[in-house]
Design a protein around this motif. Structure first.
Motif, PDB file in Angstrom:
ATOM      1  N   ALA A 124      10.779  39.917  25.035  1.00  0.00           N
ATOM      2  CA  ALA A 124      10.386  38.874  25.983  1.00  0.00           C
ATOM      3  C   ALA A 124      11.258  37.636  25.784  1.00  0.00           C
ATOM      4  CB  ALA A 124       8.920  38.519  25.784  1.00  0.00           C
ATOM      5  N   PRO A 133      15.992  34.158  37.668  1.00  0.00           N
ATOM      6  CA  PRO A 133      14.684  33.880  38.290  1.00  0.00           C
ATOM      7  C   PRO A 133      13.719  35.066  38.154  1.00  0.00           C
ATOM      8  CG  PRO A 133      16.483  33.361  39.793  1.00  0.00           C
ATOM      9  CD  PRO A 133      17.091  34.023  38.616  1.00  0.00           C
ATOM     10  N   GLU A 134      14.261  36.311  38.236  1.00  0.00           N
ATOM     11  CA  GLU A 134      13.400  37.503  38.151  1.00  0.00           C
ATOM     12  C   GLU A 134      12.728  37.600  36.775  1.00  0.00           C
ATOM     13  OE1 GLU A 134      16.528  37.634  39.253  1.00  0.00           O
ATOM     14  OE2 GLU A 134      16.399  38.386  41.304  1.00  0.00           O
ATOM     15  N   VAL A 137       9.965  35.058  36.549  1.00  0.00           N
ATOM     16  CA  VAL A 137       8.763  35.496  37.292  1.00  0.00           C
ATOM     17  C   VAL A 137       7.984  36.501  36.452  1.00  0.00           C
ATOM     18  CG1 VAL A 137       7.981  36.799  39.315  1.00  0.00           C
ATOM     19  CG2 VAL A 137       9.697  35.041  39.584  1.00  0.00           C
ATOM     20  N   LEU A 138       8.710  37.457  35.862  1.00  0.00           N
ATOM     21  CA  LEU A 138       8.072  38.498  35.019  1.00  0.00           C
ATOM     22  C   LEU A 138       7.312  37.850  33.862  1.00  0.00           C
ATOM     23  CD1 LEU A 138       9.562  41.874  34.068  1.00  0.00           C
ATOM     24  CD2 LEU A 138       8.680  40.495  32.244  1.00  0.00           C
ATOM     25  N   SER A 141       4.201  35.717  34.979  1.00  0.00           N
ATOM     26  CA  SER A 141       3.111  36.646  35.321  1.00  0.00           C
ATOM     27  C   SER A 141       2.487  37.226  34.044  1.00  0.00           C
ATOM     28  CB  SER A 141       3.668  37.736  36.227  1.00  0.00           C
ATOM     29  OG  SER A 141       2.883  38.863  36.213  1.00  0.00           O
ATOM     30  N   ALA A 142       3.341  37.650  33.101  1.00  0.00           N
ATOM     31  CA  ALA A 142       2.838  38.247  31.850  1.00  0.00           C
ATOM     32  C   ALA A 142       2.030  37.231  31.045  1.00  0.00           C
ATOM     33  CB  ALA A 142       4.007  38.764  31.014  1.00  0.00           C
ATOM     34  N   VAL A 145      -1.415  36.612  32.617  1.00  0.00           N
ATOM     35  CA  VAL A 145      -2.303  37.767  32.377  1.00  0.00           C
ATOM     36  C   VAL A 145      -2.767  37.799  30.918  1.00  0.00           C
ATOM     37  CG1 VAL A 145      -2.414  40.305  32.338  1.00  0.00           C
ATOM     38  CG2 VAL A 145      -1.425  39.139  34.295  1.00  0.00           C
ATOM     39  N   ILE A 167      -3.325  37.757  40.609  1.00  0.00           N
ATOM     40  CA  ILE A 167      -2.054  38.470  40.340  1.00  0.00           C
ATOM     41  C   ILE A 167      -2.298  39.976  40.295  1.00  0.00           C
ATOM     42  CG2 ILE A 167      -0.327  38.937  38.528  1.00  0.00           C
ATOM     43  CD1 ILE A 167      -0.321  35.933  37.925  1.00  0.00           C
ATOM     44  N   PRO A 171      -0.433  40.669  44.387  1.00  0.00           N
ATOM     45  CA  PRO A 171       0.971  41.102  44.274  1.00  0.00           C
ATOM     46  C   PRO A 171       1.149  42.348  43.415  1.00  0.00           C
ATOM     47  CG  PRO A 171       0.652  38.986  43.159  1.00  0.00           C
ATOM     48  CD  PRO A 171      -0.619  39.319  43.814  1.00  0.00           C
ATOM     49  N   ASN A 172       0.350  42.468  42.345  1.00  0.00           N
ATOM     50  CA  ASN A 172       0.429  43.653  41.483  1.00  0.00           C
ATOM     51  C   ASN A 172       0.026  44.910  42.255  1.00  0.00           C
ATOM     52  OD1 ASN A 172       0.593  45.088  38.904  1.00  0.00           O
ATOM     53  ND2 ASN A 172      -1.629  45.173  39.045  1.00  0.00           N
ATOM     54  N   ALA A 174       0.342  45.387  45.492  1.00  0.00           N
ATOM     55  CA  ALA A 174       1.441  45.710  46.402  1.00  0.00           C
ATOM     56  C   ALA A 174       2.566  46.412  45.644  1.00  0.00           C
ATOM     57  CB  ALA A 174       1.958  44.433  47.048  1.00  0.00           C
ATOM     58  N   ALA A 175       2.879  45.893  44.434  1.00  0.00           N
ATOM     59  CA  ALA A 175       3.951  46.501  43.621  1.00  0.00           C
ATOM     60  C   ALA A 175       3.589  47.928  43.240  1.00  0.00           C
ATOM     61  CB  ALA A 175       4.184  45.659  42.368  1.00  0.00           C
ATOM     62  N   LYS A 176       2.353  48.122  42.770  1.00  0.00           N
ATOM     63  CA  LYS A 176       1.920  49.467  42.349  1.00  0.00           C
ATOM     64  C   LYS A 176       1.926  50.433  43.536  1.00  0.00           C
ATOM     65  CE  LYS A 176       0.575  48.960  37.927  1.00  0.00           C
ATOM     66  NZ  LYS A 176       1.529  47.892  37.630  1.00  0.00           N
ATOM     67  N   VAL A 179       5.570  51.306  44.476  1.00  0.00           N
ATOM     68  CA  VAL A 179       6.147  52.202  43.464  1.00  0.00           C
ATOM     69  C   VAL A 179       5.508  53.594  43.577  1.00  0.00           C
ATOM     70  CG1 VAL A 179       6.357  52.606  40.971  1.00  0.00           C
ATOM     71  CG2 VAL A 179       6.806  50.355  41.888  1.00  0.00           C
TER      72      VAL A 179
ATOM     73  N   ILE B 139       9.083  46.456  49.024  1.00  0.00           N
ATOM     74  CA  ILE B 139       9.388  47.353  47.887  1.00  0.00           C
ATOM     75  C   ILE B 139       9.917  48.686  48.408  1.00  0.00           C
ATOM     76  CG2 ILE B 139       8.380  48.671  45.964  1.00  0.00           C
ATOM     77  CD1 ILE B 139       6.503  46.236  45.560  1.00  0.00           C
ATOM     78  N   TYR B 163       8.259  40.972  43.864  1.00  0.00           N
ATOM     79  CA  TYR B 163       6.926  41.591  43.782  1.00  0.00           C
ATOM     80  C   TYR B 163       6.851  42.530  42.582  1.00  0.00           C
ATOM     81  CZ  TYR B 163       4.536  40.209  48.094  1.00  0.00           C
ATOM     82  OH  TYR B 163       3.861  39.521  49.053  1.00  0.00           O
ATOM     83  N   MET B 165       8.635  42.456  39.904  1.00  0.00           N
ATOM     84  CA  MET B 165       8.674  41.682  38.656  1.00  0.00           C
ATOM     85  C   MET B 165       7.279  41.148  38.301  1.00  0.00           C
ATOM     86  SD  MET B 165      11.467  41.789  37.180  1.00  0.00           S
ATOM     87  CE  MET B 165      12.617  43.003  37.715  1.00  0.00           C
ATOM     88  N   GLY B 169       5.359  42.317  35.084  1.00  0.00           N
ATOM     89  CA  GLY B 169       4.883  41.267  34.182  1.00  0.00           C
ATOM     90  C   GLY B 169       3.424  41.483  33.815  1.00  0.00           C
TER      91      GLY B 169
END
Lengths: 207, 198
Positions: A124, A133-134, A137-138, A141-142, A145, A167, A171-172, A174-176, A179, B139, B163, B165, B169
């Motif tokens: 980390a 920036p990415e 953001v990671l 967010s971490a 949480v 989160i 957004p999480n 949407a990401a899941k 993926v 995505i 998103y 990231m 995270g």
């Protein structure tokens, strides 16, 4: 015989299983039960393969006196002693087999996983030093949480657990979902390639 | 007495593994190799009890289902993996198990694609559902590699990366917390159970 028949067997079985999924008939169900009993019978031999592989690697190290060969004696000795204790004294509570599990296997495996806490922290830090920036953001967010999981999060601000929940649920999600759709389409494509005989790497090299 | 010996053994092995934080050393290597051997040795009687006995020995020898002798012989072909000339025989048990992939095509299409699509295609009633919708679309655009990620399209894929990231995270945070709770457990064992300081 060496490649064509196994390939044909995979293609035929795959198409039969596609049929089984769409045709809920007794014959189809009997076919699935027959296949399951055969695979279960074969599975126990896969473990023999794993044990033989471990033995071959470590026995080779010992017999050729390779660097650090002494540790291979520890591995093989532990393997033989643990499995023998399970066969001789049984696998129930209070036996030497369970003693080995509780006082040797379990402490070591949980310590091994807890070591990752240190390496994750260093990873980390390295990601944060990248200053992209990415990565920021990671990490933000971490951190949110993580802080929300412990009492100090609530003590800092009552909004931290709220933001953490947002989160995780927005957004999480949407990401899941994105993926999962990608993985699902990719998995289906690979399965279709195996079914149609295009993907053959599972046959291994050689004749 | 036995409890003290048990705690001593567990504490020695715990500290041996923690010693890797300093650097690779003989204590860590000993514990690492011991863990591999004990884990494999632990699995063998369990597989014998839960797989070999109920699915091979009992059906063939007690229930007289002699047809299962054939898959048992086929299972022994796994061992030919170690023989260069006969290694091709080990393909038979592998490909027989791989037939299930045929069932995986419609099922993964249903579980991972259609169910997810159905959940994504909901009326946009509030700001959160709009954020989820945009995230899912961007995505998916990011995973479409047939078009280069440039211009307006590249900007959309960049949103997808952000998103992901945030999602990574969140997963990272959970993983760190899980590892930390394991670390707390081990330190608690050393300080409370072994040293009896607290």
């Amino acid at each position: 015989m060496k490649r064509q028949i196994p390939l044909a067997l995979v293609i035929i079985l795959c198409f039969l299983f596609v049929g089984h999924t769409f045709i809920p008939h007794k014959i189809s169900d009997n076919f699935y039960q027959w296949w399951l009993s055969w695979v279960r019978t074969m599975t126990s031999f896969a473990v023999v393969l794993g044990v033989m592989s471990l033995f071959t690697v470590h026995w080779g190290k010992i017999s050729r006196r390779m660097p650090n060969w002494q540790y291979s004696i520890v591995t093989l000795g532990a393997l033989v002693f643990t499995s023998a204790s399970g066969f001789i004294w049984g696998t129930q509570q209070g036996t030497p087999y369970m003693w080995l599990f509780k006082n040797v296997q379990m402490p070591m495996s949980s310590t091994m996983f807890s070591l990752l806490a240190f390496y994750i922290a260093s990873a980390a830090y390295k990601a944060f030093r990248a200053r992209s920036p990415e990565a920021t953001v990671l990490l933000v967010s971490a951190i949110i949480v993580m802080i929300a999981q412990v009492p100090i999060g609530m003590a800092i601000s009552k909004w931290i657990p709220e933001i953490s929940n947002w989160i995780l649920n927005v957004p999480n999600l949407a990401a899941k979902r994105g993926v999962a759709l990608g993985v699902g389409l990719g998995g289906t494509a690979v399965s279709l390639k195996i079914m149609l005989g295009i993907e053959r790497t599972y046959l291994g090299s050689g004749d | 007495m036995l409890e003290n010996i048990s705690n001593l053994v567990a504490a020695f092995l715990t500290l041996s593994i923690f010693s890797f934080l300093w650097k690779d050393n003989p204590f860590y290597r000993f514990a690492e190799h011991l863990l591999v051997g004990v884990s494999m040795g632990y699995a063998i009687p369990l597989v014998y009890k839960n797989v070999f006995i109920p699915f091979l020995y009992t059906p063939i020898f007690l229930q007289r289902q002699y047809a299962l002798i054939f898959p048992a012989i086929l299972g022994t072909f796994f061992i030919f993996r170690f023989n260069r000339k006969l290694a091709w025989l080990s393909r038979y048990p592998i490909v027989f198990s791989m037939g299930i992939i045929g069932m995986g095509v419609p099922l993964s299409m249903h579980a991972s694609v259609l169910v997810q699509m159905r959940s994504a295609m909901l009326p946009i009633m509030d700001i959160n559902s709009f954020i989820i919708f945009i995230g899912t679309i961007t995505i998916l655009l990011y995973f479409f590699f047939s078009k280069s990620h440039e211009g307006v399209y590249g900007k959309f894929t960049k949103i997808g990366i952000w998103y992901m990231m945030i999602g990574f995270g969140a997963s990272f945070g959970y993983t760190v917390m899980a590892r930390l709770s394991l670390l707390i457990g081990r330190i608690q064992f050393l300080v409370h159970d072994f040293l009896k300081l607290i």
